[in-house]
Scaffold this motif. Structure first.
Motif, mmCIF file in Angstrom:
data_model
loop_
_atom_site.group_PDB
_atom_site.id
_atom_site.type_symbol
_atom_site.label_atom_id
_atom_site.label_comp_id
_atom_site.label_asym_id
_atom_site.label_seq_id
_atom_site.Cartn_x
_atom_site.Cartn_y
_atom_site.Cartn_z
ATOM 1 N N ALA A 27 0.837 -1.205 0.000
ATOM 2 C CA ALA A 27 0.000 0.000 0.000
ATOM 3 C C ALA A 27 0.866 1.248 0.000
ATOM 4 O O ALA A 27 0.570 2.223 -0.717
ATOM 5 C CB ALA A 27 -0.918 -0.021 1.214
ATOM 6 N N VAL A 28 1.927 1.252 0.783
ATOM 7 C CA VAL A 28 2.821 2.408 0.836
ATOM 8 C C VAL A 28 3.464 2.634 -0.530
ATOM 9 O O VAL A 28 3.537 3.771 -1.019
ATOM 10 C CB VAL A 28 3.886 2.210 1.930
ATOM 11 C CG1 VAL A 28 4.987 3.265 1.826
ATOM 12 C CG2 VAL A 28 3.249 2.256 3.315
ATOM 13 N N VAL A 29 3.920 1.573 -1.184
ATOM 14 C CA VAL A 29 4.542 1.709 -2.498
ATOM 15 C C VAL A 29 3.529 2.221 -3.525
ATOM 16 O O VAL A 29 3.857 3.074 -4.368
ATOM 17 C CB VAL A 29 5.157 0.370 -2.942
ATOM 18 C CG1 VAL A 29 5.558 0.412 -4.414
ATOM 19 C CG2 VAL A 29 6.368 0.032 -2.076
ATOM 20 N N ALA A 30 2.302 1.731 -3.455
ATOM 21 C CA ALA A 30 1.266 2.207 -4.379
ATOM 22 C C ALA A 30 1.048 3.704 -4.216
ATOM 23 O O ALA A 30 0.903 4.438 -5.212
ATOM 24 C CB ALA A 30 -0.032 1.444 -4.136
ATOM 25 N N MET A 31 1.008 4.192 -2.989
ATOM 26 C CA MET A 31 0.836 5.632 -2.760
ATOM 27 C C MET A 31 2.062 6.403 -3.242
ATOM 28 O O MET A 31 1.932 7.482 -3.832
ATOM 29 C CB MET A 31 0.592 5.899 -1.275
ATOM 30 C CG MET A 31 -0.677 5.286 -0.691
ATOM 31 S SD MET A 31 -2.202 5.777 -1.503
ATOM 32 C CE MET A 31 -2.612 4.260 -2.410
ATOM 33 N N ALA A 59 -10.483 -0.708 0.660
ATOM 34 C CA ALA A 59 -10.058 0.572 0.097
ATOM 35 C C ALA A 59 -8.936 0.405 -0.917
ATOM 36 O O ALA A 59 -8.810 1.190 -1.866
ATOM 37 C CB ALA A 59 -9.618 1.509 1.220
ATOM 38 N N LEU A 60 -8.112 -0.622 -0.730
ATOM 39 C CA LEU A 60 -6.958 -0.838 -1.603
ATOM 40 C C LEU A 60 -7.278 -1.658 -2.849
ATOM 41 O O LEU A 60 -6.387 -1.886 -3.676
ATOM 42 C CB LEU A 60 -5.835 -1.527 -0.823
ATOM 43 C CG LEU A 60 -5.128 -0.669 0.227
ATOM 44 C CD1 LEU A 60 -4.263 -1.542 1.127
ATOM 45 C CD2 LEU A 60 -4.290 0.421 -0.430
ATOM 46 N N ALA A 61 -8.513 -2.087 -2.997
ATOM 47 C CA ALA A 61 -8.881 -2.947 -4.133
ATOM 48 C C ALA A 61 -8.496 -2.343 -5.490
ATOM 49 O O ALA A 61 -8.041 -3.079 -6.376
ATOM 50 C CB ALA A 61 -10.374 -3.266 -4.080
ATOM 51 N N PRO A 62 -8.630 -1.032 -5.697
ATOM 52 C CA PRO A 62 -8.218 -0.487 -7.002
ATOM 53 C C PRO A 62 -6.702 -0.421 -7.187
ATOM 54 O O PRO A 62 -6.232 -0.174 -8.309
ATOM 55 C CB PRO A 62 -8.814 0.931 -6.988
ATOM 56 C CG PRO A 62 -9.837 0.947 -5.912
ATOM 57 C CD PRO A 62 -9.324 -0.009 -4.881
ATOM 58 N N TYR A 63 -5.948 -0.621 -6.132
ATOM 59 C CA TYR A 63 -4.506 -0.387 -6.176
ATOM 60 C C TYR A 63 -3.665 -1.662 -6.153
ATOM 61 O O TYR A 63 -2.523 -1.651 -6.616
ATOM 62 C CB TYR A 63 -4.078 0.500 -4.998
ATOM 63 C CG TYR A 63 -4.768 1.834 -4.982
ATOM 64 C CD1 TYR A 63 -4.249 2.919 -5.680
ATOM 65 C CD2 TYR A 63 -5.948 2.009 -4.268
ATOM 66 C CE1 TYR A 63 -4.887 4.151 -5.655
ATOM 67 C CE2 TYR A 63 -6.600 3.242 -4.242
ATOM 68 C CZ TYR A 63 -6.072 4.305 -4.944
ATOM 69 O OH TYR A 63 -6.703 5.517 -4.930
ATOM 70 N N LEU A 64 -4.211 -2.749 -5.587
ATOM 71 C CA LEU A 64 -3.422 -3.970 -5.409
ATOM 72 C C LEU A 64 -4.220 -5.184 -5.853
ATOM 73 O O LEU A 64 -5.457 -5.198 -5.736
ATOM 74 C CB LEU A 64 -3.017 -4.120 -3.934
ATOM 75 C CG LEU A 64 -2.122 -3.024 -3.352
ATOM 76 C CD1 LEU A 64 -1.943 -3.225 -1.853
ATOM 77 C CD2 LEU A 64 -0.769 -2.980 -4.054
#
Length: 638
Positions: A274-278, A545-550
């Motif tokens: 999550a941190v890397v995605a942000m 919340a992270l579904a679109p990102y990971l």
């Protein structure tokens, strides 16, 4: 990121030894290899080692105000320093640098002890104000940065970023604290505010300490912040998901400020991914990421890390830790300065070593499990709490206590069949039951591990009192929120953050922790507990919340973690070394342990009858600590 040290004469104006200050300061060279300096005046001596991150040419410490009446040494980062500096300039303060350190000096002048309430970041600092004849020490809210101190018998106070600097002071009594030894074998580390020594302490997270020259008795630290756990106003789940992402992105954004290369640890778990995605969404350039792979597929997350790296086109580096990477056993005692039994310190050391080849600053995902209920033990605790609520303790204690004693310890079996530990936990109240779940060496084993001499030294003290103390002042009584709070106060700061700080600073690497941004932690604490642990799913809202990102297979797979094959090492390549340490003269002459029980632990583990690897590792690290600091024979009085 830096190292700080200091000597303060509480009683008068005895000038500290420059040679002693220099040696204490140089012992922390690894924390700040870029610069080092001292400041000495009557009654006060400060030292600082600098790892330059912001204002590379102008941020040297110790740093002063305009008339040099206020001086600071500081370790950490104040992420809102630019806004604070503008506010302070408007109030009439003059700045000579562009670094966050100078903000601390002027904030102290403007707001006094309340300055800590204005800082957003990770920090441990000391201020000497000559006009007020006041020494002020402070530590950040979550304890990301360490600060040790000791009141000496001769009236001096000494402080440092690591215990190794305090050990160099000849006036520090080297007496083991029996309660800290009990705590260590229960938790695997020494929880705040204790250290392993009776006369040295940790400044607890979210606390400050104010000393005025002439004080005749030691003063106690004062708390300025705690995790609130104030329930948030009702909101739609979709809105909370969007707000969580925005708050995380902002916490990441402010941690990208640096004048040196920045990257991230990428384990392949939810939090670091999550941190890397942000980071990727905030940076025009590819993010530098690194991860460790393991030969054992049970602990190897490198494929998931690689998938995230491909998705966000990061500059990704991977290094495999070999299954016989036990060369760091001796190194750990040097790193941690007091006994520390988390064996994942070894791969953590390696991933920090790898990261430093690319960057000077790395972002990590630490804190997600505590704040968002990611640990599996939270599910078991909730299950046990439901059973506890069905029967009063006066009935549960004899019933489940008896069943727990007679039920076989099936450590090798699947979790549902390992009922012994659950039965033992059900015979206890909520806090003692959770303590039993997390204890490295359970109560029953510690009662046999310690000698009769040492049992008398303990005077009835038990390590569960650490958790009881925190539970008594917890801002919540919800079953899940309470154990999250206990972990934030104990495991997070005493184990996770300590492990990362020492492993990273050994390589002069600064680690920043977005998920421990205090404004984010405050907000997360107020979320409804079912949005954290939903059925059997931990981090429920976070994952949604992270579904679109990971990718979904990363978000919902079984949790892994850094691990080393201790059980096999102790039956194979470390067999003789373990035996020499556990049955050798250092532990024998400490008067702490029952030798017959040590022999039994070794025999049963090495023949394969039982897995006592965690207990034996704790003993191995304790023996290494005693040798390292010269506390072998006579560590505890006979």
């Amino acid at each position: 990121m830096c190292g700080v040290i200091g000597i303060f004469d509480c009683r008068g104006r005895r000038e500290p030894s420059r040679d002693l200050l220099a040696r204490m300061n140089d012992s922390q060279f690894h924390r700040g290899p870029d610069q080092g300096a001292l400041h000495i005046e009557p009654g006060v001596g400060f030292g600082h080692r600098r790892l330059a991150i912001i204002d590379l040419s102008g941020g040297a410490q110790p740093l002063f105000n305009e008339d040099r009446s206020v001086v600071v040494v500081y370790n950490g980062e104040i992420y809102n320093f630019a806004d604070l500096s503008e506010e302070l300039k408007a109030a009439g303060h003059f700045f000579r640098t562009h670094c966050d350190t100078e903000v601390i000096v002027h904030a102290w002048e403007e707001w006094g002890v309340a300055c800590v309430q204005r800082f957003r970041g990770m920090f441990a600092f000391a201020i000497w104000d000559r006009n007020r004849e006041t020494l002020f020490l402070a530590r950040d809210r979550l304890g990301v940065k360490p600060l040790y101190y000791a009141f000496l018998p001769d009236g001096h106070l000494i402080f440092s970023s690591e215990l190794k600097a305090l050990y160099l002071h000849p006036g520090l009594p080297r007496q083991l604290d029996p309660g800290a030894v009990e705590d260590y074998f229960a938790y695997g580390y020494v929880p705040e505010p204790r250290t392993i020594l009776t006369h040295a302490l940790k400044l607890p997270p979210g606390h400050h300490l104010t000393l005025r020259r002439g004080a005749t008795t030691p003063v106690a630290p004062q708390e300025y912040w705690d995790v609130p756990f104030i329930p948030a106003a009702p909101a739609r789940e979709q809105d909370l998901q969007a707000e969580l992402i925005e708050r995380l992105r902002e916490a990441v954004r402010i941690r990208l400020i640096a004048e040196v290369p920045v990257g991230a640890f990428l384990s392949g778990g939810v939090d670091s991914s999550a941190v890397v995605a942000m980071m990727a969404s905030l940076s025009a350039d590819p993010v530098n990421t690194c991860s460790i792979s393991f030969g054992d597929p049970r602990f190897n997350e490198s494929a998931f890390a690689a998938a995230v790296a491909r998705r966000y086109h990061t500059n990704h580096r991977v290094e495999q830790v070999e299954p016989d990477d036990f060369a760091l056993v001796d190194k750990l005692a040097d790193l941690y300065d007091e006994p520390f039994a988390d064996s994942s310190a070894m791969p953590t050391y390696r991933v920090c070593e790898l990261a430093r080849r690319q960057v000077t600053v790395a972002l990590s995902g630490d804190g997600g499990d505590e704040n968002l209920a990611g640990y599996r033990r939270y599910r078991w605790h909730r299950f046990e709490e439901r059973l506890r609520s069905a029967l009063p303790l006066r009935l549960r204690r004899p019933l489940f206590g008896t069943l727990g004693r007679v039920y076989p310890g099936l450590a090798w079996a699947p979790r549902p069949l390992r009922a012994k530990s659950t039965l033992q936990a059900l015979a206890r109240d909520t806090v003692e039951g959770y303590f039993h779940t997390v204890a490295v060496v359970p109560d029953e084993m510690r009662s046999r591990l310690f000698s009769a001499v040492f049992q008398r030294e303990l005077q009835g003290y038990r390590a569960v009192e650490v958790m009881r103390r925190h539970a008594q002042r917890a801002p919540t009584d919800h079953a899940l929120s309470l154990v999250q709070y206990l972990d934030i106060k104990t495991y997070l700061v005493g184990d996770i953050l300590t492990k990362v700080d020492r492993a990273s600073m050994a390589h002069a690497l600064e680690v920043r922790v977005p998920l421990l941004d205090h404004t984010l932690v405050e907000w997360l604490s107020g979320l409804p507990p079912p949005l954290k642990l939903h059925g059997a799913e931990g981090k429920y809202l976070f994952k949604r919340a992270l579904a679109p990102y990971l990718p979904e297979d990363l978000l919902y797979r079984a949790k892994m973690g850094f691990a080393v094959p201790l059980a096999g090492w102790f039956r194979g390549p470390l067999r003789e070394r373990l035996r020499a340490a556990v049955l050798g003269p250092v532990l024998a002459e400490s008067n702490i342990f029952d030798r017959d029980y040590l022999i039994q632990l070794l025999a049963q583990h090495q023949c394969g009858a039982r897995d006592y690897s965690a207990s034996l590792w704790s003993l191995l690290m304790f023996e290494a600590f005693l040798r390292r600091v010269g506390l072998g024979p006579g560590g505890v009085a006979a």
